[in-house]
Design an enzyme around this catalytic site. Sequence first.
Site, PDB file in Angstrom:
ATOM      1  N   GLU A  95      35.272  32.906  38.053  1.00  0.00           N
ATOM      2  CA  GLU A  95      35.503  34.344  37.503  1.00  0.00           C
ATOM      3  C   GLU A  95      35.680  34.060  35.807  1.00  0.00           C
ATOM      4  O   GLU A  95      35.136  33.271  35.221  1.00  0.00           O
ATOM      5  CB  GLU A  95      36.593  35.208  38.039  1.00  0.00           C
ATOM      6  CG  GLU A  95      35.969  35.532  39.639  1.00  0.00           C
ATOM      7  CD  GLU A  95      37.034  36.105  40.334  1.00  0.00           C
ATOM      8  OE1 GLU A  95      37.188  37.305  39.925  1.00  0.00           O
ATOM      9  OE2 GLU A  95      37.208  36.068  41.546  1.00  0.00           O
ATOM     10  N   ASP A 141      36.326  45.592  44.887  1.00  0.00           N
ATOM     11  CA  ASP A 141      36.711  44.576  44.659  1.00  0.00           C
ATOM     12  C   ASP A 141      38.342  44.473  44.362  1.00  0.00           C
ATOM     13  O   ASP A 141      39.083  45.214  44.790  1.00  0.00           O
ATOM     14  CB  ASP A 141      36.182  43.798  43.273  1.00  0.00           C
ATOM     15  CG  ASP A 141      36.027  42.523  43.197  1.00  0.00           C
ATOM     16  OD1 ASP A 141      36.571  41.800  44.032  1.00  0.00           O
ATOM     17  OD2 ASP A 141      35.178  41.852  42.579  1.00  0.00           O
TER      18      ASP A 141
HETATM   19  C1  BGC Z   1      42.447  35.543  44.439  1.00  0.00           C
HETATM   20  C2  BGC Z   1      41.110  35.674  44.255  1.00  0.00           C
HETATM   21  C3  BGC Z   1      40.919  36.882  43.555  1.00  0.00           C
HETATM   22  C4  BGC Z   1      41.344  36.882  42.116  1.00  0.00           C
HETATM   23  C5  BGC Z   1      41.198  37.976  41.488  1.00  0.00           C
HETATM   24  C6  BGC Z   1      43.111  35.478  43.013  1.00  0.00           C
HETATM   25  O1  BGC Z   1      44.639  35.439  43.105  1.00  0.00           O
HETATM   26  O2  BGC Z   1      43.026  34.193  45.029  1.00  0.00           O
HETATM   27  O3  BGC Z   1      40.640  36.017  45.679  1.00  0.00           O
HETATM   28  O4  BGC Z   1      39.415  37.046  43.508  1.00  0.00           O
HETATM   29  O5  BGC Z   1      42.862  36.510  42.121  1.00  0.00           O
HETATM   30  O6  BGC Z   1      41.764  37.941  40.051  1.00  0.00           O
HETATM   31  C1  BGC Z   2      35.885  38.442  43.034  1.00  0.00           C
HETATM   32  C2  BGC Z   2      35.190  38.967  44.337  1.00  0.00           C
HETATM   33  C3  BGC Z   2      35.634  38.218  45.604  1.00  0.00           C
HETATM   34  C4  BGC Z   2      36.999  39.008  45.777  1.00  0.00           C
HETATM   35  C5  BGC Z   2      37.968  38.486  46.844  1.00  0.00           C
HETATM   36  C6  BGC Z   2      37.296  38.955  43.477  1.00  0.00           C
HETATM   37  O1  BGC Z   2      38.048  38.653  42.331  1.00  0.00           O
HETATM   38  O2  BGC Z   2      35.272  39.419  42.093  1.00  0.00           O
HETATM   39  O3  BGC Z   2      33.885  38.083  44.152  1.00  0.00           O
HETATM   40  O4  BGC Z   2      34.929  38.490  46.654  1.00  0.00           O
HETATM   41  O5  BGC Z   2      37.799  38.588  44.563  1.00  0.00           O
HETATM   42  O6  BGC Z   2      38.287  37.112  46.710  1.00  0.00           O
END
Ligand code: BGC
Ligand code: BGC
Length: 619
Positions: free
Chosen positions: A508, A313
């Site tokens: 998230e 991830d």
């Molecule tokens: C990204 C996401 C990612 C997240 C993780 C964001 O800045 O755009 O894709 O899942 O950070 O913390």
């Molecule tokens: C998320 C994932 C996601 C990845 C890419 C992460 O922060 O937990 O689910 O696929 O970002 O954006």
Amino acid sequence: MNPEEMRSKPNSKKRSLANSDSLLMTSPISERVENLLGRMTLEEKVGQMTQVEKDSLPAGAVKRYFIGSVLSGGGGNPVNNTPAGWLEMSSTFEKEALETRLGIPILYGVDAVHGHSHVVGATVFPHNIGLGASRDPDLVKRVAGATALEIGATGVHWTFAPCVAVPQDIRWGRTYEGFSEDAELVATLGAAYVSGLQRGEDLGSPGTILACPKHYLGDGGTTWGTTLPYPWITDNPQGVNPRYKIDQGDTQISEAQLREIHLKPYIAAITAGARTIMVSFSSWNGVKSHANHYLLTDLLKGEIGFSGFLVSDWQAIDQIDADYYKCVTESINAGMDMIMVPFNYLRFIENLKRAIDHGDVPASRIDDAVRRILTVKFELGLFDRKFAEESGLENLGSEDHRLLAREAVRKSLVLLKNDHHTIPLDKSVPQIILAGTAADNIGIQCGGWTIEWQGCAGDITPGTSLLEAVQQAVSMETIVQYDEMGFFADDIQAEVGIVCMHEIPYAEGVGDRAELTLNVEDVNLLKRVRNRCQKLVVIIFSGRPLIITEQLPLADTWLAAWLPGTEAQGITDVIFGDYPPVGRLPYEWPRSGSGPNQIFEPTGTGDIAPLFPVGYGLH
Ligand code: BGC
Ligand code: BGC
């Protein structure tokens, strides 16, 4: 045309003929993989194991570092956020990869988690919680199939979906990404989603999109309050957001529970053909999944026999240790194959090469990881595929797909209360008053992971809002009056009032919430509208059940619409009686709740008995 001729034709749309692999096109995949692997340098192998966010890649970097995969993270959209803009973006990276010595194609990955939902103009389907309420694997498969067409049209090969989390605490900000709290239901629908994306047996058939069930293992089982800060990660402050309370936390359960609840969907997804799996940020009894050799290698690759590859991830290996070298060695040795390094890929490449030089990561482990990645690339037909063409872009937001989304919305609705048979409503009722910010707001209707990572309120992409759907559904004579805040003239006494309640979009851990109360404005406007109408219908747009016990008596009808996406006619199809409600709760609906771990136990009794149990839904 024979392969030699194709190779000499510079504008040929066929991929990857720059290498002698073209001569092996008819050989079995395992031979093609071994042939290629045998010709790769260490740099080329390490490159294949590296996945980078597109914004971190200047022109030429994919070629120079042999990058194996590029992703658009949440909100990682092209400046020109249109289907054509996406196609141009993905093609730029794809073409660069083909200019490398061996011409190994990249995999472009995105979070198309409810439709190709970052693209303005794409069809946005209900989030998984709504699909879970439908309990309909055939529908889920068709939704995933339509999503695959929209993804493929933009030149993207891979989606980080389906999320097969089995959320056990609805205060988690990712509850809506899970189909249900019930492992069996998640397993059934997750498998259907995989086969919808991958179009059945042959991964290489045209239009197939590579699925990526996530997040392995136990992401939905973390304990409230166990999310840790990682002060040494400074280049992505969002990733260590102090608001995170349960997301990325610790799953404190026995191995038997882990297998019984959280493992089942992976077994089903692998049986359905899943070839990639994303590993979870979370820990199991204190050990980060990304460093857990037992879970990744012994259990998944050994016991279960998963022969695809594991992707990490977002910057997740960085959480393993303050010393980045250890993050790299521990994760790769535990069984990680491809590392999502959104930002500092040079640091990753340098550390992995050093680890191999020092013997801290065995060469055999590198070969195993690269072999898995190449195998999946061959299976997907990437080496032989044509580039996506502009003509396919008409798939995005097509009439057919919007109709399918409308069907999915209608089947996802759960009718919680319907006194005096208030719905179905009469389409020729003289007057309807409608209130609530969310009633005319595509962004709120779609929720997180839509255009932006966190989603956002407003007119973010074409679609039909609830207000527009109501206007389309009623008779010519019916007067529909809308006021966002529910202020209607004193002399109004409408036959019907509709109030739309909502959660603001989130994704998230930003959506981790201790108290799942309705927002105060929505409660106030409910009271105002109650006095201005005879029958009152409440529709909730939310990523999970909210506490409605006190307000329940105020309205005749309550309908949970989850995060339906762009097509709200699916809601009017049901409230005006063209179709019956069929959805059933995928999660228990709690009666009350405040403070950690009081009432969110899966099967409460006595005081903590749910307001509505899993499976509930009036028909
Ligand atoms: C990204 C996401 C990612 C997240 C993780 C964001 O800045 O755009 O894709 O899942 O950070 O913390
Ligand atoms: C998320 C994932 C996601 C990845 C890419 C992460 O922060 O937990 O689910 O696929 O970002 O954006």
